[in-house]
Design an enzyme around this catalytic site. Structure first.
Site, PDB file in Angstrom:
ATOM      1  N   CYS A 147       0.868  -1.195   0.000  1.00 55.22           N
ATOM      2  CA  CYS A 147       0.000   0.000   0.000  1.00 55.22           C
ATOM      3  C   CYS A 147       0.896   1.235   0.000  1.00 55.22           C
ATOM      4  CB  CYS A 147      -0.963  -0.022   1.183  1.00 55.22           C
ATOM      5  SG  CYS A 147      -0.177  -0.080   2.811  1.00 55.22           S
ATOM      6  N   ARG A 152      -2.197  -0.769   5.543  1.00 56.76           N
ATOM      7  CA  ARG A 152      -3.427  -1.239   4.899  1.00 56.76           C
ATOM      8  C   ARG A 152      -3.200  -2.573   4.200  1.00 56.76           C
ATOM      9  NH1 ARG A 152      -4.928   3.793   1.181  1.00 56.76           N
ATOM     10  NH2 ARG A 152      -2.662   4.078   1.343  1.00 56.76           N
TER      11      ARG A 152
END
Length: 309
Positions: free
Chosen positions: A259, A264
Site C-alpha cells: 500500500c 493497509r
C-alpha cells in the site's frame, strides 16, 4: 454407571468442550466472534490487545482487560524504519503475561486496520495463531458490549520468542525480482483507485510521502476495504475468494501485498493468508519506498509527473 466410568465420561466431556474452536471463520482459526470474546474476558488463557489508528481511543474506553499497543511506538523501531524487534515484542508480551499457551486476540478501530498490521508483526515474530476480533472495535461498540478505562496489570511471563523472523515480509529486491526479473508472483496494490492510477499521491488528509504517483507495474488493484462488511466484520471466505479470483488472485502462486506504508496491505495480507490460506508476504516498504526509489519503473495511468499533468 460406576464412579470410575462417570469420572472418565466427565473428563472426556470436558476435553471435548475445551477442544471446540474459539473462532468464527478462517481455515486456521483466524477470527473470534464478539460473543465468544465477551464470554472469555476473564479467561486467564486469553489476552486481548488493542491496536487502533486513533491511539487515544483506548484511554476513552476499551475492551475490559485489553492491553494497549501504540502502533507508532510499541510495534516499530523508533530509530530506524523497521518493525519492532523480536526482543522488543518479547518484552511487551512478557509484561502482558502472555505465555506459549495464551490465545492472543487483537482488535482495533477502522475495521481492524492496524490490528491486522499488529497480527502480521506478531506472526513474523513467532505468534503464529494470533487472532482478530471479527468486526473489531466498531462491532463491539455497536452491540453495546462493555468498555473499561482501567489499565490492566498482569503477572509477568517468561515467553521466549524465536530470533529468526517468519518469511512473511517482502523487500524492495523481492518486488524488483517480479517487475524486472520475471518472478512468478502476483502483486496486489490495496490502495484506493485514485492512488493506484496516480491521480493522487495519498488519501485526503494523509501526508504525501512519495515523489512519484502511480503503482508498481503488473500490480492489480483491490482496495482493502472491499474485504469487510458494513458492520466491520470480514466477508465470508467464499465471497473473498470470488472477489480476488475476479482480478486473477486465486492462490495458485505466491502473492505480495503493498500500500503506502504497509499497514493497509497487512489487512489484505491477513485476508489472503489467514482467512484464505494463500502464500502471501507483505511489502511494508510499499509505495513510500518504491515510489521514491531511483531507477525503478512505475506505471502511472493518470499521466502525472512530479504531481503535474
Amino acid at each position: 454407571m460406576n464412579a470410575l466410568t462417570k469420572r472418565i465420561t466427565a473428563v472426556a466431556t470436558a476435553i471435548a468442550i475445551a477442544a471446540v474452536p474459539a473462532v468464527a471463520l478462517g481455515e486456521d482459526g483466524a477470527l473470534v466472534t464478539a460473543d465468544w470474546l465477551a464470554e472469555n474476558l476473564t479467561n486467564p488463557d486469553v489476552r486481548v490487545f488493542e491496536v487502533s489508528v486513533d491511539t487515544g481511543v483506548y484511554e476513552r474506553g476499551h475492551i475490559p482487560g485489553a492491553v494497549n499497543l501504540a502502533w507508532h511506538t510499541d510495534l516499530v523501531d523508533t530509530v530506524r524504519r523497521d518493525i519492532v524487534s523480536s526482543q522488543g515484542l518479547e518484552a511487551i508480551l512478557q509484561a502482558a503475561g502472555v505465555t506459549e499457551d495464551t490465545t492472543v486476540v487483537l482488535y482495533g478501530d477502522n475495521n481492524n486496520w492496524f490490528a491486522a498490521w499488529g497480527a502480521w508483526v506478531f506472526d513474523i515474530h513467532g505468534i503464529h495463531d494470533v487472532k482478530l476480533l471479527d468486526g473489531g472495535r466498531k462491532l463491539w461498540e455497536a452491540e453495546g458490549l462493555p468498555l473499561d478505562t482501567a489499565t490492566p496489570e498482569y503477572a509477568a511471563s517468561s515467553i521466549d520468542l524465536p530470533d529468526d523472523a517468519a518469511p512473511l515480509r517482502a523487500r524492495l529486491v523481492d518486488v524488483l525480482e517480479v517487475v524486472e526479473g520475471g518472478a512468478d508472483v502476483s502483486l496486489v496494490d490495496i490502495r484506493g483507485p485514485k492512488e493506484y492510477s496516480g491521480e493522487i499521491f495519498a488519501p485526503e488528509g494523509v501526508q504525501e510521502l512519495s515523489v512519484r504517483a502511480g503503482h508498481i507495474p503488473g500490480a492489480v488493484n483491490f482496495p482493502w476495504g472491499g474485504a469487510v462488511n458494513e458492520d466491520g466484520t470480514f466477508k465470508s471466505a467464499d465471497e473473498l475468494k470470488a472477489a480476488f479470483a475476479a482480478i486473477g488472485i486465486d492462490g495458485t502462486k505466491p502473492i505480495i501485498t503493498y500500500c503506502r506504508i504497509g499497514e493497509r496491505s497487512s489487512h489484505t495480507w491477513f485476508v489472503l493468508s489467514r482467512i484464505l490460506g494463500y502464500e502471501v508476504r507483505n511489502y511494508d516498504g510499499s509505495w513510500t519506498e518504491y515510489g521514491n526509489a531511483v531507477g525503478v519503473p512505475i506505471d502511472n495511468p493518470s499521466g502525472t509527473v512530479w504531481g503535474k499533468i
